[in-house]
Design an enzyme around this catalytic site. Structure first.
Site, short mmCIF file in Angstrom:
data_model
loop_
_atom_site.label_atom_id
_atom_site.label_comp_id
_atom_site.label_asym_id
_atom_site.label_seq_id
_atom_site.Cartn_x
_atom_site.Cartn_y
_atom_site.Cartn_z
CD GLU A 9 -15.02 -21.21 -23.07
OE1 GLU A 9 -14.58 -22.36 -23.17
OE2 GLU A 9 -15.92 -20.77 -23.80
CG ASP B 100 -25.30 -22.82 -23.68
OD1 ASP B 100 -24.32 -23.24 -24.33
OD2 ASP B 100 -26.32 -22.35 -24.22
CG ASP C 70 -20.72 -21.22 -22.36
OD1 ASP C 70 -19.60 -21.01 -22.89
OD2 ASP C 70 -21.61 -21.88 -22.93
#
Ligand SMILES: [Zn+2]
Length: 397
Positions: A265, A361, A181
């Site tokens: 991501e 996170d 992340d």
């Protein structure tokens, strides 16, 4: 594999002036070429690289500034333009301005470039029309030269060599998968609970930056003092940028060395950082907050991390998979419940459905890992299946 090596150049004053002029010529060739491509498109026609290069050769008879620049660098500019237009579309390719675009030009043919080491600390490179240029020998070239790019960054000139290092693409390392992340509070959080972060700007540097910016605001446009302040600011910004790219390279190397699959991501950085100002009819909300977030995102270097990961993965036998960002920060990694209220604060995740609490996170990184494993259709890379296998079509979760 192809890789880049960058060195600090030591131009003579004459060479530096000439390099500025080559940069100007390339910029003008870019802009003229783009204007012509757009004019053709308006008429529903198309102009090719070959035709543009032919016209440029003709124009050299009339324009001495064009004739003095190394012809390969100008042709390379037209090639780059053609590729940019093919990739992004003629209307989205940007003009290059002297203020916004630092000079850069590439020598595409290795036969016209010679590199020598002349002492422990110095090397030199022979470039068409510029002649021998000295550079700081900070590391060996380590491969066969493919091309060279001269660029200015933070007020200094560099040469970047593209070399074939002779290292074959590594076989899959068979290590476990990890979710990453790219947070706002910390630069990088992983699904195994590791946080990686560092300050890119020291408090002293931040203070100095503010002071220089205030000075700049007071100084008269076009004055020598203003130019000096701008140069100091550029130097400071370059230092911060270098520190950030060191951190990203180091982090990417560790992640791809320790893991066979790195899931990140697929954030559309461009649209996320686009201003929230909105249009006249529909003014955006939260413009101030968005501006703050923009700075945070960009100062952590999200885009740069992805580039570094993909580069290092090829050397370390790892693979990078992007998954669409869907509620990764609001979903509980233990029970799967999605609730915005679970995000207790920037740092803490406390599930409203089950008892799970933890670092927000890391919780997001676990969700990213799960999405990546679903997309690649395998539990883990350690099970020995081929990494070359195509992943199934990604559907927005
Ligand atoms: Zn839960």
């Amino acid at each position: 594999m192809l890789t880049g090596r960058r060195y600090l150049l030591a131009f003579t004053p004459e060479q530096e002036t000439f390099a500025e002029r080559i940069g100007d010529a390339c910029r003008m060739v870019w802009n003229t070429g783009l204007e012509q491509r757009r004019a053709y498109r308006r008429r529903g026609a198309f102009v090719s690289y070959v035709e543009q290069a032919r016209q440029m050769a003709e124009a050299k008879k009339d324009f001495p500034w064009l004739a003095e620049a190394p012809s390969h660098t100008l042709q390379q500019t037209l090639r780059d333009l053609e590729r940019a237009c093919k990739t992004h579309g003629t209307w989205r390719v940007k003009w290059r301005s002297r203020r916004m675009n630092a000079p850069t030009f590439r020598f595409p043919d290795p036969r016209h470039i010679s590199v020598e080491r002349i002492s422990r600390r110095w090397g030199r490179v022979k470039l068409p029309k510029l002649g021998w240029v000295r550079f700081r020998w900070t590391r060996p070239l380590g491969g066969q030269l493919r091309n060279a790019t001269v660029l200015k960054d933070g007020g200094r000139w560099y040469i970047s060599f593209c070399v074939e290092d002779g290292i074959a693409e590594t076989t899959p390392n068979g290590k476990p998968a990890v979710g990453v992340d790219r947070g706002v509070k910390v630069a990088v959080a992983t699904s195994d609970g590791t946080m990686r972060d560092r300050w890119f700007v020291t408090p002293g540097e931040a203070a100095r930056m503010r002071r220089l910016q205030q000075q700049l605001a007071r100084q008269r446009k076009g004055s020598n003092r203003r130019a000096a302040t701008r140069a100091k600011l550029a130097r400071l910004n370059a230092r911060v940028r270098n520190r950030r790219s060191d951190f990203l390279a180091w982090t990417a190397d560790r992640l791809t060395r320790d893991h066979g699959l790195v899931v990140v991501e697929d954030l559309k950085i461009k649209s996320m950082t686009a201003s929230a100002k909105g249009t006249g009819d529909a003014p955006g909300r939260g413009v101030r907050q968005k501006a703050g977030l923009n700075r945070a995102i960009l100062s952590k270097g999200w885009g740069g991390l992805l580039d570094s990961l993909e580069h290092k993965a090829r050397y370390n036998g790892s693979r990078v998979v992007r998954v669409p960002p869907a509620y990764t920060s609001q979903r509980c990694s233990a029970c799967g419940a999605v609730d915005a209220k679970s995000r207790e604060s920037q740092a803490v995740f406390a599930c409203t459905s089950c008892a799970h609490t933890g670092n927000a996170d890391v919780n997001a990184a676990k969700n990213i890992l799960a999405a990546g494993l679903a997309v690649t259709g395998r539990g883990d890379l350690a099970d020995g299946r081929s990494v070359k296998r195509q992943p199934p079509e990604v559907k927005a979760a």
